[in-house]
Motif scaffolding. Structure first.
Motif: not given
Length: 319
Positions: A125-130, A160-175
């Protein structure tokens, strides 16, 4: 009669280095220029090629036509995609219409796209910081199916972010984010999800980081900081925030010398000057000249880093 220059109050100008154009911006502008040379005018550009009014106006005068959507482009003219990147649906539509298109996406933004795809393929599950609505964010989220990427803008969002599976999360960010703000958001995510997958190398680009470091370097010495750049330029807006955080009396974002209010500098002993990654050096020199009309300036370059990065043009334009 006394020399007028002697009567001017002294003012130190601390010139942040590096400043102005980064390699991705330089490449994107060259792509539009070369396309006009090779194919003649008009060449269409989807979205502002970079977020700077002066750059856009100069390219318009050369024969570039800026549009927001591909449907505004005729099928028989070349179209350039901006440095911020586009959703996958855009080149797919261009191919379907048999259009000649040139992708000016910054290679460092493309790197984030590749990372997001890799995480998606691995089932994370992907989080984008931006920042919501920024074209780079729209482009990155548009690399994957709807709902595959969750946007996080603040530390509170991270809490407050609530992923479906807290053990399977990744993040990327705006540059083009604030290095310090992003570090706070990442820390909040790591606290909640210790196993979160991070980029192999930080997504915030070298140019954004270097320009923020240069502002920090002058911020401790300057009373006022002037950032040259457009209001819709994310990296320029971040430079103002960095300057304010450094404790200067005032930090201002200006398009060019015409927007400079010299009253901001009254009583100042020193002023820091920098430019966002999409602002031409000509505008920096124009601001220094405007300051020189009222003050006896002494310009000192403050170097935070040296940049040697360059990016190749698309093969079709390289010859």
């Amino acid at each position: 009669m006394p020399d007028a220059a002697v009567a001017k109050p002294p003012l130190k100008v601390l010139l942040a280095t590096p400043r102005g154009f980064c390699a991705g911006v330089d490449r994107a502008i060259q792509i539009v220029e070369r396309a006009i040379e090779k194919y003649g005018a008009p060449v269409y550009v989807r979205h502002e090629i970079v977020h700077n009014r002066h750059v856009v106006d100069r390219l318009k005068a050369m024969g570039a036509v800026f549009v927001e959507e591909l449907e505004e482009c005729p099928p028989d003219r070349p179209v350039v995609f901006s440095a911020h990147g586009v959703p996958k649906s855009v080149p797919a539509e261009a191919k379907a219409r048999k259009m000649l298109y040139l992708d000016a996406t910054c290679p460092l933004v493309s790197k984030v796209h590749v990372e997001a795809q890799r995480h998606f393929d691995a089932g994370r599950e992907i989080v984008l910081i931006g920042h919501a609505g920024h074209p780079e964010v729209v482009g990155t989220m548009g690399q994957l199916p709807n709902g595959a990427v969750a946007l996080i803008e603040t530390v509170e969002d991270a809490r407050v972010f609530a992923p479906r599976d807290p053990a399977n999360v990744a993040f990327v960010t705006q540059t083009t984010l604030s290095v310090d703000d992003t570090a706070d958001i990442v820390a909040a995510l790591r606290e909640r999800f210790p196993g979160i997958s991070a980029p192999h190398k930080e997504d915030i680009c070298y140019a954004t980081t270097n320009r923020q470091d240069a502002v920090k370097a002058i911020g401790g010495q300057a009373d006022v900081v002037l950032v040259i750049g457009s209001a819709n330029s994310s990296n320029s807006v971040r430079l103002v925030e960095v300057a304010k955080r450094a404790g200067v009396r005032g930090a201002y974002l200006i398009d060019d010398a015409s927007k400079l209010d010299l009253a901001w500098l009254d009583g100042a002993a020193s002023v820091g000057v920098t430019a966002g990654a999409s602002a031409p050096e000509l505008l920096v020199q124009g601001v220094i000249e405007a300051i020189s009309a009222k003050f006896a300036v002494e310009v000192t370059e403050v170097e935070a880093a040296r940049e040697t990065v360059s990016f190749k043009l698309p093969r079709v334009l390289a010859s």
